[in-house]
Design an enzyme around this catalytic site. Structure first.
Site, short mmCIF file in Angstrom:
data_model
loop_
_atom_site.label_atom_id
_atom_site.label_comp_id
_atom_site.label_asym_id
_atom_site.label_seq_id
_atom_site.Cartn_x
_atom_site.Cartn_y
_atom_site.Cartn_z
N ASN A 167 81.63 -69.47 -100.00
CA ASN A 167 80.95 -68.45 -99.19
C ASN A 167 82.00 -67.46 -98.73
O ASN A 167 82.81 -67.76 -97.86
CB ASN A 167 80.26 -69.11 -97.98
CG ASN A 167 79.64 -68.09 -97.04
OD1 ASN A 167 79.54 -66.90 -97.38
ND2 ASN A 167 79.23 -68.54 -95.86
N TRP A 168 81.98 -66.29 -99.32
CA TRP A 168 83.04 -65.30 -99.04
C TRP A 168 82.80 -64.51 -97.77
O TRP A 168 83.64 -63.70 -97.37
CB TRP A 168 83.21 -64.36 -100.24
CG TRP A 168 83.80 -65.02 -101.43
CD1 TRP A 168 84.32 -66.29 -101.49
CD2 TRP A 168 83.98 -64.47 -102.74
NE1 TRP A 168 84.80 -66.56 -102.75
CE2 TRP A 168 84.60 -65.46 -103.54
CE3 TRP A 168 83.66 -63.25 -103.32
CZ2 TRP A 168 84.91 -65.25 -104.88
CZ3 TRP A 168 83.97 -63.03 -104.66
CH2 TRP A 168 84.59 -64.03 -105.43
N LYS A 169 81.63 -64.65 -97.18
CA LYS A 169 81.32 -63.92 -95.93
C LYS A 169 81.62 -62.42 -96.12
O LYS A 169 81.44 -61.91 -97.22
CB LYS A 169 82.07 -64.55 -94.76
CG LYS A 169 81.88 -66.08 -94.71
CD LYS A 169 82.40 -66.75 -93.49
CE LYS A 169 82.14 -68.24 -93.57
NZ LYS A 169 82.55 -68.96 -92.38
N HIS A 218 72.95 -69.65 -91.97
CA HIS A 218 74.35 -69.90 -91.62
C HIS A 218 74.52 -69.75 -90.11
O HIS A 218 73.87 -68.90 -89.49
CB HIS A 218 75.27 -68.92 -92.37
CG HIS A 218 76.70 -69.34 -92.30
ND1 HIS A 218 77.47 -69.11 -91.19
CD2 HIS A 218 77.48 -70.02 -93.18
CE1 HIS A 218 78.68 -69.63 -91.41
NE2 HIS A 218 78.71 -70.18 -92.60
N GLU A 254 76.67 -68.35 -88.44
CA GLU A 254 77.04 -66.99 -88.02
C GLU A 254 75.80 -66.10 -87.94
O GLU A 254 75.72 -65.21 -87.09
CB GLU A 254 78.10 -66.42 -89.00
CG GLU A 254 79.45 -67.11 -88.79
CD GLU A 254 80.29 -67.28 -90.04
OE1 GLU A 254 80.05 -66.61 -91.05
OE2 GLU A 254 81.22 -68.12 -90.00
N GLU A 313 77.08 -77.94 -91.65
CA GLU A 313 78.28 -77.22 -91.21
C GLU A 313 78.40 -77.31 -89.69
O GLU A 313 77.78 -76.51 -88.96
CB GLU A 313 78.19 -75.75 -91.62
CG GLU A 313 78.07 -75.54 -93.11
CD GLU A 313 78.60 -74.16 -93.53
OE1 GLU A 313 79.46 -74.11 -94.39
OE2 GLU A 313 78.14 -73.15 -92.96
N GLY A 327 85.99 -72.25 -89.71
CA GLY A 327 87.05 -71.27 -89.49
C GLY A 327 88.06 -71.67 -88.42
O GLY A 327 88.88 -70.86 -87.99
N SER A 385 86.07 -75.80 -92.62
CA SER A 385 87.50 -76.02 -92.87
C SER A 385 87.76 -77.02 -94.01
O SER A 385 88.72 -77.79 -93.95
CB SER A 385 88.22 -76.46 -91.59
OG SER A 385 88.11 -75.46 -90.60
P1 13P Z 1 85.51 -72.27 -93.40
O1 13P Z 1 85.70 -73.07 -94.66
O2 13P Z 1 86.34 -71.03 -93.36
O3 13P Z 1 85.66 -73.14 -92.17
O4 13P Z 1 83.98 -71.76 -93.40
C1 13P Z 1 82.97 -72.67 -93.67
C2 13P Z 1 81.71 -71.91 -93.79
O5 13P Z 1 81.21 -71.34 -92.84
C3 13P Z 1 81.07 -71.85 -95.12
O6 13P Z 1 79.78 -71.35 -95.05
#
Ligand code: 13P
Length: 259
Positions: free
Chosen positions: A9-11, A97, A99, A169, A175, A215
């Site tokens: 997931n590159w966000k 997600h 976020e 998650e 993150g 992470s």
């Molecule tokens: P990280 O791997 O950067 O913690 O992010 C996980 C994530 O939100 C994947 O959707």
């Protein structure tokens, strides 16, 4: 046995040109590093989806969007519909997600509508669920996960279990560099599978891929994949660097080969 899905997931990262450059290397890598039970997926921004489709045209890589509108079409400025995504085509789409839940006030009801849109368009949803640090500390994790999953899957019919993917998650692990221990993750993954079994059937529950996200990186992937109910990862930061993403694909392949 279920496949392993290694999903990036590159966000809000990478321009179309950077996406193209990354995917050309990844496409080459996956030609010589593959296993029939290991799937690889990337989720660039909407802007890069069309170019990404071309860049991975001959490769065995799944393409995912990071979100979709809950509406069919019409006056929804800035939104992208499931039908539009299907026309590219994209294979999968991340929904719910944390976020999106935190910064765009998405509720389980919204996510449920997005899920219905995707299923109607033939796109496989990756449904994200997970508790915050406060909820974990208040020992509400199981209750939160059950409520989220039941809300997201409300009125959703499944024929095989292969139509959806779930990503657990924990918000406190995203993150932050802090990963859930394999025991913490497995405890929730097994709860999710038991709930799926109750909502649908054991046969369907056994087919659904349940990813871990938060992470995940080359150094902790192997032990997480060793847990019985962890079927891969939804990877943020560590999927942005070609070396670490390829390393994680290698780890998944080695796991399937029993190395
Ligand atoms: P990280 O791997 O950067 O913690 O992010 C996980 C994530 O939100 C994947 O959707």
């Amino acid at each position: 046995m279920r496949n392993i899905l290694v999903a990036g997931n590159w966000k809000m990262n990478k321009t179309p040109a950077e996406t193209n450059e990354f995917l050309q290397i990844l496409a080459e890598f996956t030609k010589s590093n593959q296993h029939p039970e290991v799937e690889v997926m990337v989720a660039p921004t909407y802007l890069s989806l069309s170019g990404a489709r071309d860049a991975i045209a001959d490769a065995n890589i799944l393409l995912s969007a990071q979100d979709v509108s809950k509406n069919i079409n019409g006056a929804f400025t800035g939104e992208v519909s499931a039908f539009m995504l299907a026309s590219l085509p994209v294979d999968m789409c991340i929904i719910g997600h944390s976020e999106r839940r935190a910064y765009h006030q998405e509720t389980d009801e919204t996510i449920n509508r997005k899920l219905q849109m995707l299923l109607a368009s033939g796109i496989k949803p990756i449904i994200c669920i997970g508790e915050t640090l406060e909820q974990r500390e208040a020992e509400e994790t199981m209750e939160v996960v059950i409520t989220q999953l039941e809300g997201c899957l409300n009125d959703v019919k499944l024929a095989t279990g292969d139509e959806i993917v779930i990503a657990y998650e924990p918000v406190w692990a995203i993150g932050t560099g802090i990963t859930a221990t394999p025991e913490q993750a497995q405890e929730v993954h097994s709860l999710i599978r038991r709930l799926l079994s109750k909502l649908y059937s054991n046969e369907i529950a056994q087919k659904v891929l349940i990813l871990y996200g938060g992470s995940m990186k080359p150094t902790n992937m192997d032990e997480l994949l060793s847990c019985g109910d962890i079927d891969g990862g939804l990877i943020g930061g560590a999927s942005l660097e070609i070396e670490s993403f390829c390393k994680m694909i290698e780890i998944a392949i080695e796991k399937k080969r029993g190395v």
